[in-house]
Each structure stands twice: as structure tokens, then as C-alpha cells.
Design a protein around this motif. Structure first.
Motif, PDB file in Angstrom:
ATOM      1  N   GLU A  10      26.755   4.732  35.631  1.00 12.40           N
ATOM      2  CA  GLU A  10      26.734   5.143  34.436  1.00 12.40           C
ATOM      3  C   GLU A  10      24.958   5.117  33.694  1.00 12.40           C
ATOM      4  OE1 GLU A  10      29.717   6.056  33.527  1.00 12.40           O
ATOM      5  OE2 GLU A  10      30.704   4.766  34.956  1.00 12.40           O
ATOM      6  N   GLU A  11      25.250   6.097  32.732  1.00  9.53           N
ATOM      7  CA  GLU A  11      24.736   6.337  32.046  1.00  9.53           C
ATOM      8  C   GLU A  11      23.424   5.396  31.238  1.00  9.53           C
ATOM      9  OE1 GLU A  11      24.928  10.034  30.260  1.00  9.53           O
ATOM     10  OE2 GLU A  11      24.933  11.386  31.705  1.00  9.53           O
ATOM     11  N   GLU A  12      25.060   4.986  30.875  1.00 11.63           N
ATOM     12  CA  GLU A  12      24.568   4.154  29.742  1.00 11.63           C
ATOM     13  C   GLU A  12      23.608   2.429  30.754  1.00 11.63           C
ATOM     14  OE1 GLU A  12      29.113   3.467  29.652  1.00 11.63           O
ATOM     15  OE2 GLU A  12      28.102   4.942  29.608  1.00 11.63           O
ATOM     16  N   ASP A  13      23.994   1.864  31.466  1.00 11.11           N
ATOM     17  CA  ASP A  13      23.244   0.809  32.383  1.00 11.11           C
ATOM     18  C   ASP A  13      21.935   1.108  32.832  1.00 11.11           C
ATOM     19  OD1 ASP A  13      25.816  -1.096  32.444  1.00 11.11           O
ATOM     20  OD2 ASP A  13      26.050   0.125  34.314  1.00 11.11           O
ATOM     21  N   ASP A  54      18.357   7.438  23.801  1.00 13.38           N
ATOM     22  CA  ASP A  54      19.881   7.509  24.744  1.00 13.38           C
ATOM     23  C   ASP A  54      18.971   8.727  26.695  1.00 13.38           C
ATOM     24  OD1 ASP A  54      18.296  10.409  24.976  1.00 13.38           O
ATOM     25  OD2 ASP A  54      19.182  10.962  22.557  1.00 13.38           O
ATOM     26  N   TYR A  55      19.954   8.657  27.090  1.00 19.54           N
ATOM     27  CA  TYR A  55      20.165   8.885  28.667  1.00 19.54           C
ATOM     28  C   TYR A  55      19.253   9.803  28.923  1.00 19.54           C
ATOM     29  CZ  TYR A  55      20.791  11.523  32.757  1.00 19.54           C
ATOM     30  OH  TYR A  55      20.596  11.380  35.087  1.00 19.54           O
ATOM     31  N   GLY A  56      19.079  10.865  27.975  1.00 25.90           N
ATOM     32  CA  GLY A  56      18.315  12.044  28.106  1.00 25.90           C
ATOM     33  C   GLY A  56      17.039  11.643  28.273  1.00 25.90           C
ATOM     34  N   SER A  57      16.810  10.975  27.097  1.00 28.03           N
ATOM     35  CA  SER A  57      15.278  10.051  26.471  1.00 28.03           C
ATOM     36  C   SER A  57      14.758   9.207  27.587  1.00 28.03           C
ATOM     37  CB  SER A  57      15.411  10.034  25.067  1.00 28.03           C
ATOM     38  OG  SER A  57      15.706  10.554  23.968  1.00 28.03           O
ATOM     39  N   ILE A  74      19.747  15.762  44.366  1.00 28.40           N
ATOM     40  CA  ILE A  74      20.111  16.981  44.189  1.00 28.40           C
ATOM     41  C   ILE A  74      20.903  17.908  43.460  1.00 28.40           C
ATOM     42  CG2 ILE A  74      21.426  18.814  45.360  1.00 28.40           C
ATOM     43  CD1 ILE A  74      19.366  18.196  46.843  1.00 28.40           C
ATOM     44  N   THR A  75      21.427  16.929  42.752  1.00 29.68           N
ATOM     45  CA  THR A  75      22.154  17.438  41.253  1.00 29.68           C
ATOM     46  C   THR A  75      21.928  17.165  40.461  1.00 29.68           C
ATOM     47  OG1 THR A  75      23.953  17.612  42.548  1.00 29.68           O
ATOM     48  CG2 THR A  75      24.903  17.877  39.995  1.00 29.68           C
ATOM     49  N   LYS A  76      22.406  15.441  39.915  1.00 32.21           N
ATOM     50  CA  LYS A  76      21.819  15.018  38.558  1.00 32.21           C
ATOM     51  C   LYS A  76      20.845  13.202  38.983  1.00 32.21           C
ATOM     52  CE  LYS A  76      24.089  12.508  34.706  1.00 32.21           C
ATOM     53  NZ  LYS A  76      25.174  12.919  33.792  1.00 32.21           N
ATOM     54  N   PHE A  77      20.021  12.641  37.885  1.00 33.42           N
ATOM     55  CA  PHE A  77      19.668  11.695  37.744  1.00 33.42           C
ATOM     56  C   PHE A  77      19.692  10.677  38.380  1.00 33.42           C
ATOM     57  CE2 PHE A  77      16.326   8.233  36.790  1.00 33.42           C
ATOM     58  CZ  PHE A  77      14.639   9.073  37.660  1.00 33.42           C
ATOM     59  N   THR A  78      21.176  10.516  37.746  1.00 31.49           N
ATOM     60  CA  THR A  78      21.534   9.054  38.453  1.00 31.49           C
ATOM     61  C   THR A  78      22.012   8.881  39.643  1.00 31.49           C
ATOM     62  OG1 THR A  78      24.060  10.425  37.414  1.00 31.49           O
ATOM     63  CG2 THR A  78      22.771   9.052  35.658  1.00 31.49           C
ATOM     64  N   ARG A 133      20.218   0.732  29.506  1.00 38.24           N
ATOM     65  CA  ARG A 133      19.482  -0.234  29.064  1.00 38.24           C
ATOM     66  C   ARG A 133      18.539  -0.124  30.048  1.00 38.24           C
ATOM     67  NH1 ARG A 133      22.094  -3.847  31.612  1.00 38.24           N
ATOM     68  NH2 ARG A 133      24.198  -2.800  32.168  1.00 38.24           N
ATOM     69  N   LEU A 134      18.559  -0.290  31.299  1.00 40.26           N
ATOM     70  CA  LEU A 134      17.572  -1.078  31.682  1.00 40.26           C
ATOM     71  C   LEU A 134      16.649  -0.351  32.033  1.00 40.26           C
ATOM     72  CD1 LEU A 134      19.657  -0.978  35.939  1.00 40.26           C
ATOM     73  CD2 LEU A 134      18.731  -3.009  33.676  1.00 40.26           C
ATOM     74  N   ALA A 135      16.384   1.084  31.433  1.00 38.30           N
ATOM     75  CA  ALA A 135      14.941   1.752  31.413  1.00 38.30           C
ATOM     76  C   ALA A 135      14.348   1.587  30.173  1.00 38.30           C
ATOM     77  CB  ALA A 135      15.401   3.553  30.804  1.00 38.30           C
ATOM     78  N   ASN A 136      15.146   0.754  28.803  1.00 39.70           N
ATOM     79  CA  ASN A 136      14.334   0.284  27.633  1.00 39.70           C
ATOM     80  C   ASN A 136      14.019  -1.132  28.464  1.00 39.70           C
ATOM     81  OD1 ASN A 136      14.799   1.795  25.444  1.00 39.70           O
ATOM     82  ND2 ASN A 136      16.700   1.556  25.704  1.00 39.70           N
ATOM     83  N   LYS A 137      14.501  -1.806  29.249  1.00 41.17           N
ATOM     84  CA  LYS A 137      14.285  -3.142  28.972  1.00 41.17           C
ATOM     85  C   LYS A 137      12.751  -2.653  30.200  1.00 41.17           C
ATOM     86  CE  LYS A 137      15.796  -7.178  31.739  1.00 41.17           C
ATOM     87  NZ  LYS A 137      17.359  -8.250  32.482  1.00 41.17           N
ATOM     88  N   LEU A 138      12.521  -1.410  31.396  1.00 43.61           N
ATOM     89  CA  LEU A 138      11.102  -1.841  32.033  1.00 43.61           C
ATOM     90  C   LEU A 138      10.158  -1.308  30.613  1.00 43.61           C
ATOM     91  CD1 LEU A 138      12.923   0.765  35.296  1.00 43.61           C
ATOM     92  CD2 LEU A 138      11.716  -1.734  35.295  1.00 43.61           C
ATOM     93  N   LYS A 139      10.629  -0.950  30.156  1.00 43.25           N
ATOM     94  CA  LYS A 139       9.740   0.320  29.045  1.00 43.25           C
ATOM     95  C   LYS A 139       8.046  -0.414  28.754  1.00 43.25           C
ATOM     96  CE  LYS A 139       9.524   3.795  25.556  1.00 43.25           C
ATOM     97  NZ  LYS A 139       8.780   3.470  24.531  1.00 43.25           N
ATOM     98  N   PRO A 140       8.814  -1.695  28.215  1.00 43.75           N
ATOM     99  CA  PRO A 140       7.876  -2.631  27.600  1.00 43.75           C
ATOM    100  C   PRO A 140       7.352  -3.176  28.840  1.00 43.75           C
ATOM    101  CG  PRO A 140       9.495  -3.715  27.448  1.00 43.75           C
ATOM    102  CD  PRO A 140       9.783  -1.601  27.924  1.00 43.75           C
TER     103      PRO A 140
END
Length: 456
Positions: A100-103, A11-14, A85-89, A106-113
Motif C-alpha cells: 500500500e502506498e501509505e505503508d 506523500d507517496y510520490g515524494s 514494469i508498471t509501478k514502483f510498488t 511510512r517505511l520510507a520515512n522510517k528509513l530516511k534519517p
């Protein structure tokens, strides 16, 4: 700290936790890891037009002016800024709206490996800022495809990971005493790092003021065959009127003069930032066939806001916040307090990081305050409140300029804020300044009565 390639982020928080969990890898100047990441992802940055913005102060405001004018001019615009200032996004915006949090997930999961694979090589793990930069490039280059990307450097320029891009315009807002532990002990050394974003044949616009800094930037522009546009030489502003939340001015550039422009950001430095943005757009108009109608320019400038910089976040009592975290920023704040705002007594709350130029910053503020509340930001690199209080006490004893003021040391920033609000009566003005980590928390508490998701 160790992540396994097989595990995807749920999820986004993760995703945010994973990216910010890379902070212990520190700030490691150099472009090797970001080049490797981009190579693995097909170099999506090569299909984007970047306006690259470096400088000690004013980067964020200049990026905001550029973004607002371009969007109102009909262009699709990506904006990458830091810290948030307010949120990572907040860091990744398209036409002024957060990713968007879902974008992001998805991109974080693409980068992670890829991040984990690079971590196992001699390059070592990509840092938090490198992964954030890569995520921004992926977002702009594979999801939203903006016409222009307004691209703020993180730290310095030459070895900053944002310098992987080849822009259509380079901007150096100004150069001052900040991050001297990393960028060098002199203004010339810092200027050389900032000037590292200048690319062959790409025009550069700047509001640099010091002769030695101008010389460094001018020399780099000459070496690279880049046209150099300097505030005070090729363009300038003349002020028509100034009052709180409104500055009306005329812009005079090489190509034309534009009268009756207005911004609602406060402080003389914001006129400089606006002028730099206008000149950059004028140059792009000449050389990139950019089309911006004058109405879009006027509207974009006037509607520009930049949180945490001379922002009145509360009316009763009046509480102004300003992230003046270095000597130049404090000088700009002091100038605005003298020339823009009217008040009876001035009560100021400050918290700083341990690696900043404390004495040179605080000296601008001491002559103005009736009360000075020293506190600590909720951040691991915070400066101890007692140590800052002791420094201010010594400065007060040694200074001929500072008027008598009450010094209060309160480690808990929430308690310090309560004291500031209690002290600020009637026609008084309360100010919160220092590190943006403190500003983010105070702003969130006063505007939303909640804790912020602040950080780099």
C-alpha cells in the motif's frame, strides 16, 4: 540531492522521488551499508524465511511461479523483484498484491534519517537499490510477516545487497552473458558471483547448462556442504504438448514424478523456470515440512503470469512484447518465434541500453525479421538509435544468414511503435524487444494508454 533529517516525506510520490533520487549514487557492490542499515533497524531480516533467487534470465518468472504456488498452498508470501514494469510498488508484494502506498511512505520515512546518517560516514550514501532492499525487509519483517519471502537478487549475487539474508533455499536459474562490465568477462567469473548466494548447509537448485558454469556452482555447493539439485541430473521435464499460451509437461524429480502439469507462459525456457520452482518446492517439502497439495501446485503453475516476457499485449494487430536484453534472452525469443508463434511477416522493434552485448544479442533476431525498427528507450543509459542502426547495417552486410529485411531507424519510441502497428497487418506479428525500460513504456501505452512509472 541533499536531504535534511528534519524533513519528513509528505506523500507517496515524494517517497518514490526520494528513493529514485538516490540513483546517481550508482550501483556499488558490497554489503557494508545494508548491514549498517539493518543493524540500526534491529535486523528484521533475521526473523524471515527467504527463498533467494539469482540468475541471468528467468529470475522473475521463477519468483512468480514460486509465489503463486505458495499462495495457493495456503502460505503468506512476500515477493521482492526488480526492475518493475508498471509501478514502483510492484517490487514489494504480499500474497501477490502491491504494498500500500501509505505503508511505503511510512517505511520510507522510517528509513530516511538512517540513510542520511550513514551518508555522512565513510560508507557514503546507501544507493537506490540498497534503500529499496531495506524497505522490502522492513515491510516483510515489521508489517506483514509472511511465512516465506521470495527474494530476487538485483545484480550478481555475492556482493548484491540481497545477499544479507540467510535463506532456506538458494536458486540459480541460469548463467549467461549479462552485466559483464560488473560481474566479470567470462561465464566462470559470472557464475562465481551468482554462486555467492549459496550458504552453508542450504540446498541449491539450478538450471545452469554450461559445463564450466555447473562446475563452479557444484564446487561452491561442495565447499558449503549444500545439497545441489541440477536440471538434467536430479530433475527434468518432458513435454507432452505445446501451443500458444499452453505448455503441458511431466516433471520428474528425485522424490516423485508429477504428470499433466500445465503453464501458460510461452517458450521452452519457461518450462525450465517452472521445473526449477517445482524442484525447490519439492526440496522444501522434504526438508522443511512444507505442505503443498498437488491441486495447489497445478493451479499455481497454470495461473502464473509474468508481464513483459513473451506477452501478447494486443490482438489487432498482434503485438508481442519480450524483454530480451541479453544474448541468452534473444536466443530464447528467437526459439519461441520459430516454434511457438505462427505468422506471415515478422516486424520487430528494438531499443537497448549502451552497456549491453549488442551484436551477440541481435544476431539471434536478424535471420527472422522482415522489418527491423531501431529506437531508443526513454532512459538515461539508452543506446543511441543511429549507432544501433549502423551496427545492424554492418552485421547485415557481413552475415550469410540474415534474409533481406527493411531497417528503419526512429529515435522516438512512440513514433516507432506507431510504425510497427501500421506495418503489422492480418497474419503478421509485431514484436517489441530489448531493454525492459522500453518494454515498460510500450506495455503501459498499449494496455492502459498511459505513461508508465517504470524503473529500478
Amino acid at each position: 540531492m541533499t536531504q535534511h533529517s528534519s524533513s519528513s516525506l509528505p506523500d507517496y510520490g515524494s517517497a518514490v522521488d526520494w528513493i529514485t533520487g538516490l540513483v546517481p549514487f550508482g550501483i556499488r557492490p558490497g554489503l557494508d551499508r545494508i548491514h549498517e542499515l539493518m543493524e540500526r533497524l534491529g535486523n528484521p531480516h533475521r526473523r524471515l524465511k527467504f527463498i533467494h533467487v539469482a540468475g541471468t534470465n528467468g529470475k522473475g518468472s521463477t519468483c512468480s511461479f514460486l509465489t503463486n504456488v505458495l499462495v495457493r498452498g495456503g502460505y503468506d508470501v512476500g515477493t521482492f523483484t526488480s526492475p518493475y514494469i508498471t509501478k514502483f510498488t510492484n517490487r514489494f508484494q504480499y500474497n501477490g498484491h502491491d504494498i500500500e502506498e501509505e505503508d511505503l511512505l511510512r517505511l520510507a520515512n522510517k528509513l530516511k534519517p538512517h540513510v542520511e546518517a550513514i551518508a555522512k560516514t565513510e560508507l557514503g550514501s546507501p544507493t537506490m537499490f540498497e534503500v529499496s532492499t531495506a524497505l522490502a525487509i522492513l515491510y516483510f519483517g515489521t508489517v506483514v510477516y509472511p511465512d516465506y519471502v521470495v527474494w530476487e537478487t538485483g545484480l550478481g549475487g555475492r556482493l548484491d545487497v540481497t545477499n544479507i539474508v540467510y535463506p532456506v533455499m538458494s536458486i540459480i536459474t541460469n548463467v549467461g552473458h549479462d552485466h559483464m562490465d560488473r560481474l566479470g568477462p567470462t561465464l566462470e567469473a559470472i557464475a562465481a558471483e551468482k554462486a555467492g548466494i549459496i550458504k552453508p548447509g542450504i540446498p541449491v537448485v539450478s538450471a545452469a547448462a554450461q559445463p564450466e558454469v555447473i562446475e563452479v556452482i557444484r564446487r561452491k555447493a561442495q565447499e558449503t556442504g549444500s545439497s545441489f539439485y541440477l536440471l538434467g541430473e536430479q530433475f527434468k521435464t518432458s513435454v507432452q504438448s505445446v501451443r500458444e499460451d499452453e505448455q503441458i509437461f511431466t516433471f520428474e524429480g528425485l522424490f516423485r514424478t508429477i504428470e499433466g502439469l500445465s503453464i501458460k507462459l510461452n517458450g521452452a525456457h519457461q518450462l525450465e523456470n517452472a521445473a526449477v520452482a517445482i524442484m525447490a518446492l519439492e526440496v522444501l517439502r522434504q526438508y522443511q515440512a512444507m505442505i503443498i497439495e498437488d491441486d495447489a501446485l497445478r493451479e499455481g503453475l497454470m495461473q502464473t503470469e509474468w508481464p513483459g516476457r513473451l506477452e501478447m499485449v494486443q490482438k489487432e494487430p498482434r503485438i508481442l512484447i519480450d524483454g530480451a536484453h541479453n544474448p541468452e534472452g534473444a536466443s530464447m525469443l528467437a526459439d519461441a518465434l520459430r516454434n511457438v508463434y505462427h505468422y506471415g511477416r515478422l516486424h520487430l522493434m528494438i531499443g537497448m541500453l549502451e552497456n549491453k552485448n549488442h551484436e551477440a544479442t541481435i544476431k539471434h533476431i536478424l535471420p527472422l525479421v522482415d522489418t527491423l525498427i531501431v529506437t531508443e528507450a526513454d532512459y538515461h543509459m539508452k543506446l543511441n538509435a543511429e549507432a544501433l542502426g549502423e551496427l545492424i547495417g554492418r552485421m547485415r552486410e557481413q552475415s550469410d544468414e540474415s534474409k533481406p529485411f527493411e531497417l528503419i531507424v526512429e529515435k522516438d519510441w512512440k513514433q516507432a511503435l506507431n510504425k510497427l502497428q501500421q506495418l503489422t497487418e492480418g497474419n503478421d506479428l509485431g514484436v517489441v524487444t530489448g531493454t525492459l525500460y522500453l518494454i515498460a513504456d510500450v506495455r503501459s501505452r498499449l494496455l492502459y494508454n498511459s505513461d508508465s512509472e517504470k524503473g529500478w
